[in-house]
Design a protein around this motif. Structure first.
Motif, PDB file in Angstrom:
ATOM      1  N   VAL A 313       1.630  -6.296 -39.238  1.00  0.00           N
ATOM      2  CA  VAL A 313       1.766  -6.047 -40.916  1.00  0.00           C
ATOM      3  C   VAL A 313       2.945  -6.989 -41.433  1.00  0.00           C
ATOM      4  O   VAL A 313       2.994  -7.732 -42.369  1.00  0.00           O
ATOM      5  CB  VAL A 313       2.301  -4.727 -41.018  1.00  0.00           C
ATOM      6  N   TYR A 314       4.209  -7.044 -40.688  1.00  0.00           N
ATOM      7  CA  TYR A 314       5.163  -7.895 -41.019  1.00  0.00           C
ATOM      8  C   TYR A 314       4.615  -9.430 -41.089  1.00  0.00           C
ATOM      9  O   TYR A 314       4.972 -10.361 -41.963  1.00  0.00           O
ATOM     10  CB  TYR A 314       6.604  -7.883 -39.805  1.00  0.00           C
ATOM     11  N   ALA A 315       3.956 -10.075 -40.095  1.00  0.00           N
ATOM     12  CA  ALA A 315       3.290 -11.039 -40.080  1.00  0.00           C
ATOM     13  C   ALA A 315       2.649 -11.552 -40.991  1.00  0.00           C
ATOM     14  O   ALA A 315       2.559 -12.670 -41.853  1.00  0.00           O
ATOM     15  CB  ALA A 315       2.476 -11.524 -38.483  1.00  0.00           C
ATOM     16  N   GLU A 316       1.718 -10.805 -41.387  1.00  0.00           N
ATOM     17  CA  GLU A 316       0.764 -10.761 -42.516  1.00  0.00           C
ATOM     18  C   GLU A 316       1.242 -10.801 -43.687  1.00  0.00           C
ATOM     19  O   GLU A 316       0.779 -11.454 -44.949  1.00  0.00           O
ATOM     20  CB  GLU A 316      -0.374  -9.533 -42.677  1.00  0.00           C
ATOM     21  N   SER A 317       2.436 -10.211 -44.156  1.00  0.00           N
ATOM     22  CA  SER A 317       3.121 -10.280 -45.285  1.00  0.00           C
ATOM     23  C   SER A 317       3.946 -11.527 -45.404  1.00  0.00           C
ATOM     24  O   SER A 317       4.739 -11.794 -46.537  1.00  0.00           O
ATOM     25  CB  SER A 317       4.155  -8.845 -45.377  1.00  0.00           C
ATOM     26  N   ASP A 318       4.192 -12.182 -44.471  1.00  0.00           N
ATOM     27  CA  ASP A 318       5.091 -13.419 -44.438  1.00  0.00           C
ATOM     28  C   ASP A 318       4.292 -14.819 -44.581  1.00  0.00           C
ATOM     29  O   ASP A 318       3.204 -14.817 -44.139  1.00  0.00           O
ATOM     30  CB  ASP A 318       6.030 -13.461 -42.968  1.00  0.00           C
ATOM     31  N   ALA A 319       4.726 -15.575 -45.344  1.00  0.00           N
ATOM     32  CA  ALA A 319       4.180 -16.808 -45.719  1.00  0.00           C
ATOM     33  C   ALA A 319       3.941 -17.646 -44.508  1.00  0.00           C
ATOM     34  O   ALA A 319       3.100 -18.320 -44.493  1.00  0.00           O
ATOM     35  CB  ALA A 319       4.815 -17.574 -46.867  1.00  0.00           C
ATOM     36  N   ALA A 320       4.988 -17.552 -43.570  1.00  0.00           N
ATOM     37  CA  ALA A 320       4.780 -18.107 -42.176  1.00  0.00           C
ATOM     38  C   ALA A 320       4.443 -17.228 -41.151  1.00  0.00           C
ATOM     39  O   ALA A 320       5.242 -16.783 -40.305  1.00  0.00           O
ATOM     40  CB  ALA A 320       6.010 -19.076 -42.018  1.00  0.00           C
ATOM     41  N   ALA A 321       3.215 -16.793 -41.125  1.00  0.00           N
ATOM     42  CA  ALA A 321       2.721 -15.761 -40.200  1.00  0.00           C
ATOM     43  C   ALA A 321       2.785 -16.095 -38.781  1.00  0.00           C
ATOM     44  O   ALA A 321       3.190 -15.319 -37.914  1.00  0.00           O
ATOM     45  CB  ALA A 321       1.169 -15.148 -40.465  1.00  0.00           C
ATOM     46  N   ALA A 322       2.546 -17.410 -38.455  1.00  0.00           N
ATOM     47  CA  ALA A 322       2.631 -18.116 -37.185  1.00  0.00           C
ATOM     48  C   ALA A 322       4.032 -17.905 -36.386  1.00  0.00           C
ATOM     49  O   ALA A 322       4.016 -17.811 -35.268  1.00  0.00           O
ATOM     50  CB  ALA A 322       2.315 -19.612 -37.198  1.00  0.00           C
ATOM     51  N   ARG A 323       5.277 -17.509 -37.121  1.00  0.00           N
ATOM     52  CA  ARG A 323       6.529 -17.490 -36.553  1.00  0.00           C
ATOM     53  C   ARG A 323       6.794 -16.143 -35.833  1.00  0.00           C
ATOM     54  O   ARG A 323       7.569 -16.139 -35.095  1.00  0.00           O
ATOM     55  CB  ARG A 323       7.518 -17.722 -37.753  1.00  0.00           C
ATOM     56  N   TRP A 324       5.904 -15.289 -36.304  1.00  0.00           N
ATOM     57  CA  TRP A 324       5.621 -13.882 -35.615  1.00  0.00           C
ATOM     58  C   TRP A 324       5.120 -13.889 -34.264  1.00  0.00           C
ATOM     59  O   TRP A 324       5.327 -12.698 -33.498  1.00  0.00           O
ATOM     60  CB  TRP A 324       5.402 -12.638 -36.490  1.00  0.00           C
ATOM     61  N   GLN A 325       4.235 -14.987 -33.901  1.00  0.00           N
ATOM     62  CA  GLN A 325       3.442 -14.723 -32.664  1.00  0.00           C
ATOM     63  C   GLN A 325       4.227 -14.564 -31.492  1.00  0.00           C
ATOM     64  O   GLN A 325       3.965 -13.947 -30.670  1.00  0.00           O
ATOM     65  CB  GLN A 325       2.517 -15.874 -32.518  1.00  0.00           C
ATOM     66  N   PRO A 326       5.299 -15.297 -31.389  1.00  0.00           N
ATOM     67  CA  PRO A 326       6.309 -15.300 -30.061  1.00  0.00           C
ATOM     68  C   PRO A 326       7.100 -13.831 -30.053  1.00  0.00           C
ATOM     69  O   PRO A 326       7.025 -13.310 -28.925  1.00  0.00           O
ATOM     70  CB  PRO A 326       7.319 -16.348 -30.549  1.00  0.00           C
ATOM     71  N   VAL A 327       7.241 -13.299 -31.179  1.00  0.00           N
ATOM     72  CA  VAL A 327       8.087 -11.819 -31.119  1.00  0.00           C
ATOM     73  C   VAL A 327       6.819 -10.937 -30.782  1.00  0.00           C
ATOM     74  O   VAL A 327       7.235 -10.032 -29.803  1.00  0.00           O
ATOM     75  CB  VAL A 327       8.498 -11.936 -32.611  1.00  0.00           C
ATOM     76  N   ILE A 328       5.553 -10.962 -31.275  1.00  0.00           N
ATOM     77  CA  ILE A 328       4.537 -10.096 -30.811  1.00  0.00           C
ATOM     78  C   ILE A 328       4.161 -10.368 -29.321  1.00  0.00           C
ATOM     79  O   ILE A 328       3.969  -9.332 -28.515  1.00  0.00           O
ATOM     80  CB  ILE A 328       3.171 -10.480 -31.661  1.00  0.00           C
ATOM     81  N   ALA A 329       4.105 -11.468 -28.647  1.00  0.00           N
ATOM     82  CA  ALA A 329       3.970 -11.602 -27.436  1.00  0.00           C
ATOM     83  C   ALA A 329       5.182 -11.152 -26.619  1.00  0.00           C
ATOM     84  O   ALA A 329       4.731 -10.495 -25.562  1.00  0.00           O
ATOM     85  CB  ALA A 329       3.887 -13.231 -27.293  1.00  0.00           C
ATOM     86  N   ALA A 330       6.484 -11.280 -27.098  1.00  0.00           N
ATOM     87  CA  ALA A 330       7.387 -10.581 -26.366  1.00  0.00           C
ATOM     88  C   ALA A 330       7.596  -9.229 -26.477  1.00  0.00           C
ATOM     89  O   ALA A 330       7.893  -8.524 -25.363  1.00  0.00           O
ATOM     90  CB  ALA A 330       8.889 -11.183 -26.812  1.00  0.00           C
ATOM     91  N   ALA A 331       6.899  -8.439 -27.459  1.00  0.00           N
ATOM     92  CA  ALA A 331       6.915  -7.051 -27.680  1.00  0.00           C
ATOM     93  C   ALA A 331       5.783  -6.557 -26.893  1.00  0.00           C
ATOM     94  O   ALA A 331       5.842  -5.457 -26.380  1.00  0.00           O
ATOM     95  CB  ALA A 331       6.646  -6.730 -29.091  1.00  0.00           C
ATOM     96  N   ASN A 332       4.988  -7.127 -26.694  1.00  0.00           N
ATOM     97  CA  ASN A 332       3.683  -6.799 -25.806  1.00  0.00           C
ATOM     98  C   ASN A 332       3.983  -6.774 -24.272  1.00  0.00           C
ATOM     99  O   ASN A 332       3.514  -5.870 -23.789  1.00  0.00           O
ATOM    100  CB  ASN A 332       2.506  -7.883 -25.987  1.00  0.00           C
ATOM    101  N   VAL A 333       4.929  -7.741 -24.072  1.00  0.00           N
ATOM    102  CA  VAL A 333       5.288  -7.704 -22.465  1.00  0.00           C
ATOM    103  C   VAL A 333       6.182  -6.016 -22.499  1.00  0.00           C
ATOM    104  O   VAL A 333       6.157  -5.649 -21.471  1.00  0.00           O
ATOM    105  CB  VAL A 333       6.354  -8.885 -22.201  1.00  0.00           C
ATOM    106  N   LYS A 334       7.065  -6.113 -23.178  1.00  0.00           N
ATOM    107  CA  LYS A 334       7.852  -4.665 -23.189  1.00  0.00           C
ATOM    108  C   LYS A 334       6.981  -3.414 -23.565  1.00  0.00           C
ATOM    109  O   LYS A 334       7.257  -2.409 -22.574  1.00  0.00           O
ATOM    110  CB  LYS A 334       8.935  -4.662 -24.596  1.00  0.00           C
ATOM    111  N   ARG A 335       5.861  -3.703 -24.109  1.00  0.00           N
ATOM    112  CA  ARG A 335       4.872  -2.592 -24.239  1.00  0.00           C
ATOM    113  C   ARG A 335       3.910  -2.361 -22.679  1.00  0.00           C
ATOM    114  O   ARG A 335       3.991  -1.201 -22.354  1.00  0.00           O
ATOM    115  CB  ARG A 335       3.577  -3.084 -25.123  1.00  0.00           C
ATOM    116  N   ARG A 336       3.606  -3.245 -22.151  1.00  0.00           N
ATOM    117  CA  ARG A 336       3.194  -3.187 -20.947  1.00  0.00           C
ATOM    118  C   ARG A 336       4.107  -2.754 -19.866  1.00  0.00           C
ATOM    119  O   ARG A 336       3.792  -1.745 -18.959  1.00  0.00           O
ATOM    120  CB  ARG A 336       2.689  -4.627 -20.260  1.00  0.00           C
ATOM    121  N   VAL A 337       5.507  -3.094 -19.752  1.00  0.00           N
ATOM    122  CA  VAL A 337       6.212  -2.501 -19.053  1.00  0.00           C
ATOM    123  C   VAL A 337       6.514  -0.893 -19.215  1.00  0.00           C
ATOM    124  O   VAL A 337       6.430  -0.015 -18.163  1.00  0.00           O
ATOM    125  CB  VAL A 337       7.800  -3.156 -19.144  1.00  0.00           C
ATOM    126  N   ALA A 338       6.489  -0.313 -20.468  1.00  0.00           N
ATOM    127  CA  ALA A 338       6.705   0.756 -20.850  1.00  0.00           C
ATOM    128  C   ALA A 338       5.422   1.676 -20.418  1.00  0.00           C
ATOM    129  O   ALA A 338       5.458   2.683 -19.952  1.00  0.00           O
ATOM    130  CB  ALA A 338       6.849   1.069 -22.191  1.00  0.00           C
TER     131      ALA A 338
END
Length: 503
Positions: A313-338
């Motif tokens: 949702v943050y990415a979709e609301s930002d004019a530069a949505a691509a800048r959120w992809q590294p953060v989403i990827a990092a969060a996904n790693v944390k999600r898999r660990v959890a």
């Protein structure tokens, strides 16, 4: 007629595997070491009885058929039952044998009165003389069984290890319900869980299910006592909890995590509603491990929401949505660990012992008698009124601090679960409108909480930029006010929950 108690365990081993290696592990347990096992193979087929609490089957061993009837004498709960059995040889005409069986004992006359209608021919549905259709019989199952007669703590325990096609191996520990038997059976179950790959069995409905298990609707009878209501609700929670634990073995998905988390929240609400029933045994044997498991689920669920919902949702609301992809990827790693931590917990001895302790505590609680039983309708009315007042009397939600609104959300969630528990005695408007508004209120206030969690998680991610952290804080502040306004509207449009007048 002897009443039996039984604890049922299930193995982690996949179906189709021989019982030999598993039986060897059981044989190495001290209580089994000097006991000679007895091996049999037989076929069994269920016959419908139309009577709740009764099961009827026909077993075929070396050409001889036996009718077996089982009456459940305790409240249904996963992994434990108290029952009595009846058996009689069956002749060539199985329908006639069922009729004779029903007539042979007064206790069977009513439960098995119509069971002969469901025997039917082996191949198809037929019409009886009265024009009614007889059901196609259930298919036969081939069963391999290994039995041990174990003397443990003064109790004579029959241990039966079974496997049939399409099912996981089951170990049933049964003993006559005499003084000390409950202690002995659960103690032996604990020894088995510690030494071999077993865990408490889910209920029959969920024993081989892979889909996420949602909370079942409860329909408590108005005549139920407060204790009976507690047991029924706790068993429902266990069904959702244990069912998802088994279903997730084929692959732990985000909805499994969600439903496991819901089961833990329902259990927490139950304990708040019936706080006087929480004793020292619960606080010392169950509560610490329940917190351990609940914390793992909470962390995994928060990472799921953060990764799959909030950040996109943050990415979709930002004019530069691509800048959120590294953060989403990092969060996904944390999600898999959890999630891996939850997966490891579900297959751990600690979780197996926790579920066994839960069932043992519930079985003991259910077996106790109240000196002066209280109707659960009166109890439900008092608890619902109190919990509603907790949210109805709060000031305007917009004026409250974030942590105070969070408390309102928690109370709304508990009230919603309480209405689900006691739905059989609430008014139709309460079941439909009030419960729906409570869910919407919980969602509205939950979105603000998710935004606050997201800001904290972004602050801890090295991949997040200062801009993104600021973006999340600003989003959270805007969301808090908007959601508080929506929550206030929902709260003030809510009707007071009503319990139907006692009969």
């Amino acid at each position: 007629m002897t009443v039996w108690i039984e604890v049922t365990l299930q193995s982690h081993r996949p179906d189709g595997e021989s019982l030999g290696p598993l039986a060897d592990e059981v044989q190495r347990i001290a209580a089994f070491a000097d006991v000679a096992p007895v091996r049999t193979r037989f076929s069994t087929r269920e016959i419908q009885t139309e009577t709740p609490g009764w099961r009827l089957s026909v077993e075929t061993l070396e050409g001889a058929r036996t009718l077996c009837a089982v009456q459940n004498r305790s409240a249904p709960m996963p992994g434990f039952t108290r029952y009595r059995t009846f058996a009689r040889p069956a002749g060539a005409d199985l329908s006639a044998s069922v009729i004779e069986f029903a007539q042979a004992d007064d206790a069977l006359a009513e439960p098995l009165a119509k069971a002969h209608r469901h025997v039917g021919p082996e191949s198809a549905m037929t019409l009886e003389s009265g024009g009614e259709a007889a059901d196609v019989p259930a298919p036969e199952r081939e069963v391999e069984r290994i039995e041990w007669r174990v003397a443990a703590d003064g109790a004579d325990i029959l241990a039966s290890l079974e496997i049939s096609e399409g099912q996981l191996p089951m170990l049933r520990l049964a003993a006559p319900a005499v003084n000390g038997a409950l202690d002995a059976v659960f103690r032996l179950a604990g020894e088995v869980i510690d030494a071999a790959p077993f865990f408490i069995a889910p209920d029959d409905e969920h024993e081989s299910q892979a889909e996420p298990v949602h909370a079942a609707k409860l329909d408590l009878p108005r005549t139920a006592t407060r204790r009976e209501a507690f047991v029924a609700i706790a068993a429902s929670v266990a069904g959702q909890w244990f069912g998802n634990a088994v279903a997730s073995r084929a692959g732990l998905g985000d909805e499994h995590v969600h439903q496991l988390r819901v089961a833990q929240r329902r259990l927490k609400t139950l304990l708040k509603l019936f706080r006087d029933d929480v004793d020292d045994a619960w606080n010392t044997r169950i509560a610490p491990d329940l917190k351990w498991f609940g914390d793992l689920l909470a962390d995994a669920r928060d990472w799921d929401v953060f990764t799959d919902k909030t950040l996109p949702v943050y990415a979709e609301s930002d004019a530069a949505a691509a800048r959120w992809q590294p953060v989403i990827a990092a969060a996904n790693v944390k999600r898999r660990v959890a999630r891996d931590k939850v997966r490891d917990a579900l297959t751990s001895k600690r979780h197996a012992r926790l579920t066994l302790a839960f069932v043992e505590w519930l079985a003991r609680f259910a077996s106790q008698e109240d000196a002066s039983p209280m109707r659960f309708v009166s109890f439900a009315e008092k608890r619902i009124r109190r919990d509603y007042q907790r949210i109805a009397r709060v000031p305007d939600l917009v004026s409250l601090a974030a942590h105070e609104r969070h408390r309102v959300r928690i109370h709304a969630k508990r009230l919603r679960y309480a209405l689900e528990f006691f739905r059989s005695v609430t008014s139709r408007r309460t079941r439909k409108d009030t419960a729906k508004l409570l869910g919407e209120l919980q969602t509205a206030l939950g979105e603000a909480n998710d935004a606050a969690v997201a800001a904290d998680r972004l602050a801890a991610l090295p991949e997040a930029s200062d801009y993104q952290r600021g973006f999340a804080r600003a989003w959270g502040a805007a969301s808090a006010r908007k959601d508080a306004q929506e929550g206030e509207r929902l709260l003030r449009s809510m009707h007071r929950p009503r319990v139907k007048a006692s009969i």
